[in-house]
Design a protein around this motif. Structure first.
Motif, PDB file in Angstrom:
ATOM      1  N   ALA A 233      41.820 -57.226  26.639  1.00  0.00           N
ATOM      2  CA  ALA A 233      41.589 -55.812  26.299  1.00  0.00           C
ATOM      3  C   ALA A 233      42.262 -55.478  24.980  1.00  0.00           C
ATOM      4  CB  ALA A 233      42.162 -54.936  27.407  1.00  0.00           C
ATOM      5  N   SER A 234      43.019 -56.430  24.449  1.00  0.00           N
ATOM      6  CA  SER A 234      43.768 -56.187  23.207  1.00  0.00           C
ATOM      7  C   SER A 234      42.883 -56.398  21.990  1.00  0.00           C
ATOM      8  CB  SER A 234      44.948 -57.140  23.119  1.00  0.00           C
ATOM      9  OG  SER A 234      45.718 -57.055  24.278  1.00  0.00           O
ATOM     10  N   SER A 235      43.268 -55.695  20.922  1.00  0.00           N
ATOM     11  CA  SER A 235      42.506 -55.871  19.686  1.00  0.00           C
ATOM     12  C   SER A 235      43.445 -56.133  18.521  1.00  0.00           C
ATOM     13  CB  SER A 235      41.645 -54.637  19.415  1.00  0.00           C
ATOM     14  OG  SER A 235      42.470 -53.510  19.358  1.00  0.00           O
ATOM     15  N   VAL A 236      42.852 -56.697  17.500  1.00  0.00           N
ATOM     16  CA  VAL A 236      43.599 -57.033  16.278  1.00  0.00           C
ATOM     17  C   VAL A 236      43.748 -55.770  15.444  1.00  0.00           C
ATOM     18  CG1 VAL A 236      43.327 -58.244  14.076  1.00  0.00           C
ATOM     19  CG2 VAL A 236      42.647 -59.358  16.206  1.00  0.00           C
ATOM     20  N   ASP A 237      44.938 -55.529  14.927  1.00  0.00           N
ATOM     21  CA  ASP A 237      45.104 -54.431  13.963  1.00  0.00           C
ATOM     22  C   ASP A 237      44.872 -54.987  12.573  1.00  0.00           C
ATOM     23  OD1 ASP A 237      45.745 -52.344  15.664  1.00  0.00           O
ATOM     24  OD2 ASP A 237      47.858 -52.935  15.760  1.00  0.00           O
ATOM     25  N   ILE A 238      43.925 -54.392  11.868  1.00  0.00           N
ATOM     26  CA  ILE A 238      43.658 -54.887  10.512  1.00  0.00           C
ATOM     27  C   ILE A 238      44.658 -54.218   9.566  1.00  0.00           C
ATOM     28  CG2 ILE A 238      41.898 -55.245   8.720  1.00  0.00           C
ATOM     29  CD1 ILE A 238      41.188 -56.594  11.410  1.00  0.00           C
ATOM     30  N   VAL A 239      45.805 -54.821   9.485  1.00  0.00           N
ATOM     31  CA  VAL A 239      46.917 -54.334   8.650  1.00  0.00           C
ATOM     32  C   VAL A 239      47.458 -55.548   7.863  1.00  0.00           C
ATOM     33  CG1 VAL A 239      47.594 -52.435  10.195  1.00  0.00           C
ATOM     34  CG2 VAL A 239      48.526 -54.718  10.577  1.00  0.00           C
ATOM     35  N   PRO A 240      48.340 -55.296   6.874  1.00  0.00           N
ATOM     36  CA  PRO A 240      48.822 -56.442   6.067  1.00  0.00           C
ATOM     37  C   PRO A 240      49.377 -57.595   6.903  1.00  0.00           C
ATOM     38  CG  PRO A 240      49.521 -54.403   5.044  1.00  0.00           C
ATOM     39  CD  PRO A 240      48.859 -54.026   6.329  1.00  0.00           C
ATOM     40  N   ASP A 241      50.105 -57.273   7.977  1.00  0.00           N
ATOM     41  CA  ASP A 241      50.720 -58.332   8.800  1.00  0.00           C
ATOM     42  C   ASP A 241      49.696 -59.333   9.354  1.00  0.00           C
ATOM     43  OD1 ASP A 241      53.150 -57.373   8.344  1.00  0.00           O
ATOM     44  OD2 ASP A 241      53.523 -56.567  10.347  1.00  0.00           O
ATOM     45  N   PHE A 242      48.476 -58.842   9.550  1.00  0.00           N
ATOM     46  CA  PHE A 242      47.419 -59.710  10.078  1.00  0.00           C
ATOM     47  C   PHE A 242      47.164 -60.892   9.132  1.00  0.00           C
ATOM     48  CE2 PHE A 242      42.634 -60.276  10.468  1.00  0.00           C
ATOM     49  CZ  PHE A 242      42.684 -60.980  11.660  1.00  0.00           C
ATOM     50  N   PHE A 243      47.413 -60.642   7.814  1.00  0.00           N
ATOM     51  CA  PHE A 243      47.137 -61.685   6.807  1.00  0.00           C
ATOM     52  C   PHE A 243      48.375 -62.489   6.432  1.00  0.00           C
ATOM     53  CE2 PHE A 243      43.806 -58.573   6.369  1.00  0.00           C
ATOM     54  CZ  PHE A 243      42.674 -59.352   6.173  1.00  0.00           C
ATOM     55  N   ILE A 244      49.534 -62.034   6.906  1.00  0.00           N
ATOM     56  CA  ILE A 244      50.776 -62.745   6.549  1.00  0.00           C
ATOM     57  C   ILE A 244      51.084 -63.751   7.650  1.00  0.00           C
ATOM     58  CG2 ILE A 244      53.204 -62.513   5.922  1.00  0.00           C
ATOM     59  CD1 ILE A 244      52.503 -59.555   5.137  1.00  0.00           C
ATOM     60  N   ILE A 245      50.786 -64.986   7.369  1.00  0.00           N
ATOM     61  CA  ILE A 245      50.905 -66.017   8.413  1.00  0.00           C
ATOM     62  C   ILE A 245      52.113 -66.903   8.141  1.00  0.00           C
ATOM     63  CG2 ILE A 245      49.626 -67.725   9.723  1.00  0.00           C
ATOM     64  CD1 ILE A 245      47.168 -66.727   7.949  1.00  0.00           C
TER      65      ILE A 245
END
Lengths: 245, 262
Positions: A233-245
């Motif tokens: 039921a969870s979703s990804v937040d499209i925020v800068p952290d999503f791209f910082i791996i």
């Protein structure tokens, strides 16, 4: 700059791969260039400002999409942005960990291809007002975000400024979705002169905007559906952290 | 200005290094009053430019050369407090353990292979700067291209246009650089290509500016030296002159004392 350098730079640009993404709004495949190192850096830097970080990120991400989407960016709307973000992130690393569970972003993208949704331009009437509402395209979304950013950028956001920022965010967010307002016989195109449109919107009783808010929520819900992780039921937040791996 | 250069071998390269004059040391001490890393970088790059000749040094070689320059002023020993105890360490012995080169770090992206090596700069303001500084080669369909002769701006453009994963690339480079750490004293270690090394260099070179002025005054007053002379004498030389003078004065004093026999 030396000829050798220019030759190498050209070859680097020529051999870049293309990412296949998908636009849910026009139901067509879309080709994207992967994120460059400079673009990744600009995403990391966009996370610095806390109050305006979401707007900053959206502004930075729009600039990236404008460079990386292989055709006219104005064809795509904010629902497409989710899929584009997933595709660009999966190129960096397909695996995404949420609450200690690993997900494949390619599986999210594949799942999204099967999502059917119907969200057409609508007319919402409230008393003598008729509003035409539509999901904003990415160019309009960016244009309005930048108006707020330029108003508050560099400001020290104290409590009174914060109230004014929240109020501006609310009005401008609604404005993104209203293309036309008809009052009696008069019709106003809302996206031609944004400042005048904001003035007009601020004069309208907020009770007349309830249905519009509902429409906006339905768009945001659809965006969230595209960001939902499979079997969760969870979703990804499209925020800068999503791209910082 | 002092023009007598000594020959050193650093990482197999012949490097000419000269002592810095008292005036240069005084100006250096003034410039080292900052803690701003970018400014400190400028100060130490200037020291290298002034005191070494015609050499392109990587970051480890630069550190080695700076320690030589420092030791020519202050000697090999460095005193500092470690766990509330005064200790002395020999800087020459420390720098002899430096590993000057790192193994190639190879990172492949679709259609392009990037090869990274030892960085040149003492200071990097951002992670893309260190990635750029380390870029050594690019391997494309057309072949292998050596980037060592490219300007920093050219390398920066190549890196920025690439699809390298910024965080991953940085972590891979830093892991290798950190493995080349240098034991300074017991558990104190130095990662030479880390910005904090500039603060260590500041500490190694720093002189109390008021002590410097007092010393200069003593030299002018008692050795009859002028401001221009300070361009030609080094701090250790002037210290020797003052020691001689003190010895002479003490001898004169002893001679002029009335003896018990007289």
């Amino acid at each position: 700059m030396s000829n050798k350098f220019n030759d190498i730079l050209q070859e680097i640009n020529n051999v870049k791969v293309t990412i296949d993404s998908y636009s849910p709004s026009i139901k067509q495949p879309v080709q994207l260039s992967p994120l460059t190192l400079a673009q990744q850096k600009s995403i990391i830097e966009s996370s610095a400002d806390s109050n305006l970080s979401a707007l900053f990120f959206n502004s930075v991400f729009f600039k990236i999409l404008k460079q990386n989407v292989k055709d006219d960016i104005s064809k795509y709307n904010t629902i497409d942005r989710v899929n584009f973000a997933l595709s660009l992130r999966s190129q960096l690393q397909d695996s995404y960990t949420f609450n200690e569970i690993k997900f494949s972003l390619n599986e999210v993208i594949e799942k999204n291809k099967k999502i059917e949704y119907e969200l057409k331009e609508q007319e919402i009437t409230s008393d003598n007002f008729t509003f035409t509402v539509k999901t904003p395209n990415l160019v309009l979304d960016d244009k309005i975000n930048n108006i707020i950013l330029s108003k508050y950028k560099g400001d020290n956001i104290n409590s009174s400024k914060l109230k004014s920022l929240i109020s501006d965010l609310f009005v401008h967010e609604i404005l993104k979705f209203i293309t036309k307002v008809k009052v009696n016989d008069k019709e106003v195109e809302m996206h031609q002169d944004i400042n005048s449109a904001v003035d007009l919107l601020e004069r309208i009783d907020s009770s007349k905007l309830t249905e519009i808010t509902r429409y906006i929520n339905s768009v945001r819900d659809i965006e969230k559906t595209f960001a939902t992780l499979p079997g969760s039921a969870s979703s990804v937040d499209i925020v800068p952290d999503f791209f910082i791996i | 200005m002092i023009s007598n250069y000594n020959n050193y071998t650093i990482n197999g390269k012949g490097v000419k290094i000269r002592e810095i004059s008292f005036n240069e040391l005084k100006n250096l001490s003034k410039k080292l009053l900052t803690d701003d890393l970018k400014e400190l970088d400028g100060v130490f790059e200037e020291v290298l430019e002034q005191a070494t000749v015609d050499t392109t040094l990587n970051v480890f070689e630069k550190f080695y050369a700076l320690i030589i320059i420092r030791n020519l002023i202050h000697g090999n020993d460095f005193n500092f407090n470690y766990n509330d105890t005064k200790v002395t360490t020999n800087l020459s012995q420390i720098i002899e353990k430096i590993e000057f080169n790192i193994d190639d770090i190879v990172i492949e992206t679709a259609n392009i292979t990037f090869v990274f090596g030892t960085p040149k700069k003492l200071y990097h303001s951002s992670i893309d700067e260190i990635i750029t500084d380390c870029l050594k080669k690019v391997i494309l369909h057309s072949g292998e291209h050596d980037c060592s002769n490219f300007s920093y701006d050219e390398k920066f453009q190549l890196i920025n246009e690439s699809n390298l994963h910024i965080v991953d690339t940085y972590q891979k480079i830093m892991k290798v650089l950190a493995s080349k750490d240098l034991v300074f004293f017991k558990d104190l270690k130095i990662i030479v290509p880390d910005n904090s090394t500039l603060l260590l260099l500041k500490r190694l070179f720093a002189e109390d500016i008021s002590a410097i002025y007092n010393f200069e005054y003593t030299c002018i007053r008692n050795l009859n030296l002028g401001a221009v002379d300070m361009e030609y004498y080094t701090y250790p030389e002037l210290k020797i002159f003052i020691q001689h003078l003190t010895k002479e004065l003490n001898e004169k004093k002893a001679d002029s004392k009335p003896s018990l026999d007289s």
